[in-house]
Design a protein around this motif. Structure first.
Motif, PDB file in Angstrom:
ATOM      1  N   ALA A   6       0.831  -1.204   0.000  1.00 55.54           N
ATOM      2  CA  ALA A   6       0.000   0.000   0.000  1.00 55.54           C
ATOM      3  C   ALA A   6       0.865   1.252   0.000  1.00 55.54           C
ATOM      4  O   ALA A   6       0.542   2.249  -0.657  1.00 55.54           O
ATOM      5  CB  ALA A   6      -0.924  -0.010   1.211  1.00 55.54           C
ATOM      6  N   GLU A   7       1.974   1.213   0.710  1.00 52.97           N
ATOM      7  CA  GLU A   7       2.873   2.365   0.757  1.00 52.97           C
ATOM      8  C   GLU A   7       3.522   2.606  -0.612  1.00 52.97           C
ATOM      9  O   GLU A   7       3.623   3.741  -1.066  1.00 52.97           O
ATOM     10  CB  GLU A   7       3.953   2.141   1.812  1.00 52.97           C
ATOM     11  CG  GLU A   7       4.874   3.320   2.006  1.00 52.97           C
ATOM     12  CD  GLU A   7       5.917   3.083   3.079  1.00 52.97           C
ATOM     13  OE1 GLU A   7       6.724   4.001   3.298  1.00 52.97           O
ATOM     14  OE2 GLU A   7       5.930   2.003   3.687  1.00 52.97           O
ATOM     15  N   SER A   8       3.930   1.535  -1.275  1.00 51.95           N
ATOM     16  CA  SER A   8       4.538   1.709  -2.601  1.00 51.95           C
ATOM     17  C   SER A   8       3.504   2.191  -3.617  1.00 51.95           C
ATOM     18  O   SER A   8       3.833   2.971  -4.515  1.00 51.95           O
ATOM     19  CB  SER A   8       5.180   0.409  -3.071  1.00 51.95           C
ATOM     20  OG  SER A   8       4.198  -0.576  -3.262  1.00 51.95           O
ATOM     21  N   ASN A   9       2.235   1.767  -3.457  1.00 48.14           N
ATOM     22  CA  ASN A   9       1.180   2.285  -4.331  1.00 48.14           C
ATOM     23  C   ASN A   9       0.958   3.770  -4.090  1.00 48.14           C
ATOM     24  O   ASN A   9       0.715   4.532  -5.033  1.00 48.14           O
ATOM     25  CB  ASN A   9      -0.128   1.522  -4.103  1.00 48.14           C
ATOM     26  CG  ASN A   9      -0.069   0.122  -4.651  1.00 48.14           C
ATOM     27  OD1 ASN A   9       0.768  -0.202  -5.464  1.00 48.14           O
ATOM     28  ND2 ASN A   9      -0.973  -0.714  -4.175  1.00 48.14           N
ATOM     29  N   ALA A  10       1.036   4.199  -2.829  1.00 48.08           N
ATOM     30  CA  ALA A  10       0.871   5.615  -2.504  1.00 48.08           C
ATOM     31  C   ALA A  10       2.017   6.437  -3.079  1.00 48.08           C
ATOM     32  O   ALA A  10       1.813   7.562  -3.544  1.00 48.08           O
ATOM     33  CB  ALA A  10       0.784   5.795  -0.998  1.00 48.08           C
ATOM     34  N   GLU A  11       3.228   5.893  -3.050  1.00 43.48           N
ATOM     35  CA  GLU A  11       4.369   6.605  -3.631  1.00 43.48           C
ATOM     36  C   GLU A  11       4.194   6.786  -5.135  1.00 43.48           C
ATOM     37  O   GLU A  11       4.529   7.835  -5.685  1.00 43.48           O
ATOM     38  CB  GLU A  11       5.667   5.842  -3.347  1.00 43.48           C
ATOM     39  CG  GLU A  11       6.138   5.947  -1.926  1.00 43.48           C
ATOM     40  CD  GLU A  11       7.392   5.122  -1.672  1.00 43.48           C
ATOM     41  OE1 GLU A  11       7.861   4.445  -2.611  1.00 43.48           O
ATOM     42  OE2 GLU A  11       7.885   5.157  -0.544  1.00 43.48           O
ATOM     43  N   SER A  12       3.637   5.770  -5.799  1.00 45.65           N
ATOM     44  CA  SER A  12       3.441   5.884  -7.245  1.00 45.65           C
ATOM     45  C   SER A  12       2.347   6.890  -7.586  1.00 45.65           C
ATOM     46  O   SER A  12       2.339   7.446  -8.682  1.00 45.65           O
ATOM     47  CB  SER A  12       3.099   4.522  -7.842  1.00 45.65           C
ATOM     48  OG  SER A  12       1.839   4.091  -7.387  1.00 45.65           O
ATOM     49  N   VAL A  27     -11.961  -7.797   5.127  1.00 43.30           N
ATOM     50  CA  VAL A  27     -11.573  -9.121   4.657  1.00 43.30           C
ATOM     51  C   VAL A  27     -12.832  -9.846   4.217  1.00 43.30           C
ATOM     52  O   VAL A  27     -13.768 -10.006   4.996  1.00 43.30           O
ATOM     53  CB  VAL A  27     -10.848  -9.914   5.759  1.00 43.30           C
ATOM     54  CG1 VAL A  27     -10.469 -11.297   5.257  1.00 43.30           C
ATOM     55  CG2 VAL A  27      -9.626  -9.165   6.241  1.00 43.30           C
ATOM     56  N   ASN A  28     -12.864 -10.271   2.957  1.00 41.28           N
ATOM     57  CA  ASN A  28     -14.002 -10.987   2.407  1.00 41.28           C
ATOM     58  C   ASN A  28     -13.591 -12.403   2.036  1.00 41.28           C
ATOM     59  O   ASN A  28     -12.444 -12.645   1.653  1.00 41.28           O
ATOM     60  CB  ASN A  28     -14.549 -10.288   1.157  1.00 41.28           C
ATOM     61  CG  ASN A  28     -15.159  -8.954   1.470  1.00 41.28           C
ATOM     62  OD1 ASN A  28     -15.733  -8.768   2.532  1.00 41.28           O
ATOM     63  ND2 ASN A  28     -15.022  -8.010   0.560  1.00 41.28           N
ATOM     64  N   GLN A  29     -14.535 -13.316   2.111  1.00 40.96           N
ATOM     65  CA  GLN A  29     -14.278 -14.700   1.772  1.00 40.96           C
ATOM     66  C   GLN A  29     -14.281 -14.868   0.255  1.00 40.96           C
ATOM     67  O   GLN A  29     -15.171 -14.369  -0.436  1.00 40.96           O
ATOM     68  CB  GLN A  29     -15.342 -15.586   2.391  1.00 40.96           C
ATOM     69  CG  GLN A  29     -15.109 -17.057   2.188  1.00 40.96           C
ATOM     70  CD  GLN A  29     -16.158 -17.896   2.894  1.00 40.96           C
ATOM     71  OE1 GLN A  29     -17.065 -17.358   3.502  1.00 40.96           O
ATOM     72  NE2 GLN A  29     -16.025 -19.196   2.805  1.00 40.96           N
ATOM     73  N   HIS A  53     -10.111 -12.211   0.231  1.00 41.97           N
ATOM     74  CA  HIS A  53      -9.771 -10.945  -0.396  1.00 41.97           C
ATOM     75  C   HIS A  53      -9.577  -9.921   0.722  1.00 41.97           C
ATOM     76  O   HIS A  53     -10.469  -9.728   1.536  1.00 41.97           O
ATOM     77  CB  HIS A  53     -10.893 -10.466  -1.320  1.00 41.97           C
ATOM     78  CG  HIS A  53     -11.187 -11.397  -2.448  1.00 41.97           C
ATOM     79  ND1 HIS A  53     -10.289 -11.663  -3.448  1.00 41.97           N
ATOM     80  CD2 HIS A  53     -12.284 -12.124  -2.732  1.00 41.97           C
ATOM     81  CE1 HIS A  53     -10.819 -12.509  -4.303  1.00 41.97           C
ATOM     82  NE2 HIS A  53     -12.033 -12.816  -3.888  1.00 41.97           N
ATOM     83  N   ILE A  54      -8.424  -9.268   0.745  1.00 39.40           N
ATOM     84  CA  ILE A  54      -8.120  -8.283   1.782  1.00 39.40           C
ATOM     85  C   ILE A  54      -8.079  -6.900   1.138  1.00 39.40           C
ATOM     86  O   ILE A  54      -7.386  -6.687   0.147  1.00 39.40           O
ATOM     87  CB  ILE A  54      -6.786  -8.595   2.467  1.00 39.40           C
ATOM     88  CG1 ILE A  54      -6.825  -9.993   3.075  1.00 39.40           C
ATOM     89  CG2 ILE A  54      -6.482  -7.559   3.538  1.00 39.40           C
ATOM     90  CD1 ILE A  54      -5.523 -10.455   3.648  1.00 39.40           C
TER      91      ILE A  54
END
Length: 67
Positions: A6-12, A27-29, A53-54
């Protein structure tokens, strides 16, 4: 690993990573994956995995404005 991703996505997306806070986690099944495992003497047993799925949502923390 999820927070690093998530941090690397925010940097991009050109967000300030120092101000990020986790605002939502869900969190979903996911559909089960059915396979089979082979045992001794020709037997077969079911082997079921339960994936998920998270979802993690980060937001930039806004600076407090004095009144």
């Amino acid at each position: 690993d999820l927070l690093k991703n998530a941090e690397s996505n925010a940097e991009s997306k050109k967000l300030d990573t120092a101000k990020l806070t986790v605002s939502h986690v869900q969190v979903n099944q996911a559909p089960t994956q059915r396979r089979r495992t082979y045992r001794a003497h020709g037997r077969i047993n079911p082997y079921v995995s339960y994936p998920c799925h998270i979802e993690v949502i980060l937001t930039e923390k806004q600076e407090a404005v004095p009144k």
